[in-house]
Design an enzyme around this catalytic site. Structure first.
Site, PDB file in Angstrom:
ATOM      1  CG  ASP A  47      -1.978  -1.048   1.178  1.00  0.00           C
ATOM      2  OD1 ASP A  47      -2.311  -1.503   0.072  1.00  0.00           O
ATOM      3  OD2 ASP A  47      -2.470  -1.436   2.263  1.00  0.00           O
ATOM      4  CE1 TYR A  75       3.757  -6.839   4.640  1.00  0.00           C
ATOM      5  CE2 TYR A  75       3.278  -9.100   5.272  1.00  0.00           C
ATOM      6  CZ  TYR A  75       3.324  -8.109   4.316  1.00  0.00           C
ATOM      7  OH  TYR A  75       2.948  -8.390   3.030  1.00  0.00           O
ATOM      8  CG  ASP A  89      -5.697   2.257   6.203  1.00  0.00           C
ATOM      9  OD1 ASP A  89      -6.696   3.001   6.292  1.00  0.00           O
ATOM     10  OD2 ASP A  89      -5.101   2.067   5.120  1.00  0.00           O
ATOM     11  NE  ARG A 191      -5.250  -2.373   4.523  1.00  0.00           N
ATOM     12  CZ  ARG A 191      -5.426  -1.195   3.925  1.00  0.00           C
ATOM     13  NH1 ARG A 191      -6.612  -0.629   3.920  1.00  0.00           N
ATOM     14  NH2 ARG A 191      -4.424  -0.585   3.340  1.00  0.00           N
TER      15      ARG A 191
END
Length: 335
Positions: A47, A75, A89, A191
């Protein structure tokens, strides 16, 4: 301008450290300009707000992206507990009322409830992807439908979370921020983990920061910085050129080796099948057919319909022997 010979140009894999604010397509566009080639693609979108490791295939390297896109990933993320958002988010509008600060402090003080909720989101689980994902619904990206005002409900998908570890939890501006690291299978939406963690604790949650640090055996520490928009092309300033990982070396990072002779390499490139005693072993394929000791990648091979034979799933042509400028050591230095 004369047309390029087929296969002329750079070929390899690129590891780039994407900054916030750029889409994955923006990165591809910059690399195309920098290397003066249209043949650039990426394995796994990040993103715009996310940072970190982005794998790109250049030239014949694009043929390897199919095999790299399913690699597991790591991550580093920050999850804010206290309210949910439409997009899961920080960019989306808040959904419902924010949780009382004392309720969030109680979660931090107890801590066991936070650990249990995270443990329940670890292992083989079914995850409903974020509604603002790129998954298509009747031919239209889900995120496009959400941004158009539609309500989208996606079906749950099996994923695997090998590690969901808390690094730090703290109160920030009346909310509970949780820094964590996640090892997961391809197709996992961080997310969505933030959303589900908040839902499990009854306080709502969303993602506020995300950085991808690993894709398969590739790590962000080995990544290069993306050229600035006004940076000269590689041919204009070889000292600042991006360094490409050779195809053979890149392929062996996520595929097993199948060594072939020069005659077998020629056969594979002509669409012929070759003999292989281990062709019946499904764990050994697909594999990277490489000519030792040069390390030249010839093809991605898999078992042929006839027992004991291998065929090419994807052929890597031999590039024309055009001398290319070699970047200086400065090109690999992270600035």
């Amino acid at each position: 301008m004369s047309k390029k010979h087929a296969g002329e140009g750079p070929h390899g894999f690129l590891l780039l450290d994407k900054p916030a604010g750029l889409t994955s397509h923006d990165v591809v566009a910059r690399v195309r300009y920098h290397l003066n080639t249209r043949k650039v693609g990426h394995a796994g979108t990040l993103d715009p707000a996310a940072t970190g490791l982005l794998l790109l295939g250049v030239g014949y390297g694009t043929k390897l992206l199919t095999y790299a896109v399913g690699l597991d990933k790591t991550y580093e993320a920050t999850i804010r507990l206290g309210h949910a958002t439409v997009t899961d988010d920080a960019e989306g509008e808040q959904v419902g009322q924010a949780a009382p600060e004392n309720e969030l402090r109680a979660i931090l003080d107890e801590y066991s409830s936070l650990e249990k909720a995270i443990a329940d989101l670890t292992g083989d689980i079914a995850q409903v992807p974020s509604a603002v994902s790129a998954i298509k619904v009747n031919g239209v990206r889900s995120y496009a439908r959400v941004r158009g005002g539609e309500s989208v409900e996606l079906a749950a998908r099996p994923i695997r979370v090998d590690r969901f570890e808390i690094r730090e939890a703290r109160m920030t501006e009346g909310f509970l921020d949780v820094d964590c690291v996640v090892d997961c299978s391809s197709g996992t939406y961080i997310r969505a983990l933030a959303r589900d963690l908040g839902a499990a604790l009854g306080v709502g949650g969303h993602l506020t920061a995300l950085r991808r640090t690993r894709v398969g055996g590739f790590t962000v520490e080995a990544a290069q910085l993306i050229p600035e928009r006004d940076a000269p092309r590689a041919a204009e300033d070889p000292s600042a050129a991006l360094t490409l990982t050779p195809l053979g070396k890149a392929a062996l990072s996520f595929l097993p080796l199948h060594a072939v002779s020069e005659s077998e390499a020629t056969a594979l490139r002509h669409g012929q099948w070759i003999e292989a005693s281990q062709a019946s072993d499904p764990e050994a394929f697909p594999a990277a057919a490489i000519v030792p000791p040069t390390g030249e990648l010839v093809a991605i091979v898999e078992p042929a319909p006839k027992k004991g034979l291998l065929k090419s799933a994807s052929v890597i042509p031999r590039p024309p022997r055009t001398p290319l400028a070699s970047p200086s050591p400065r090109a690999t230095t992270r600035r």
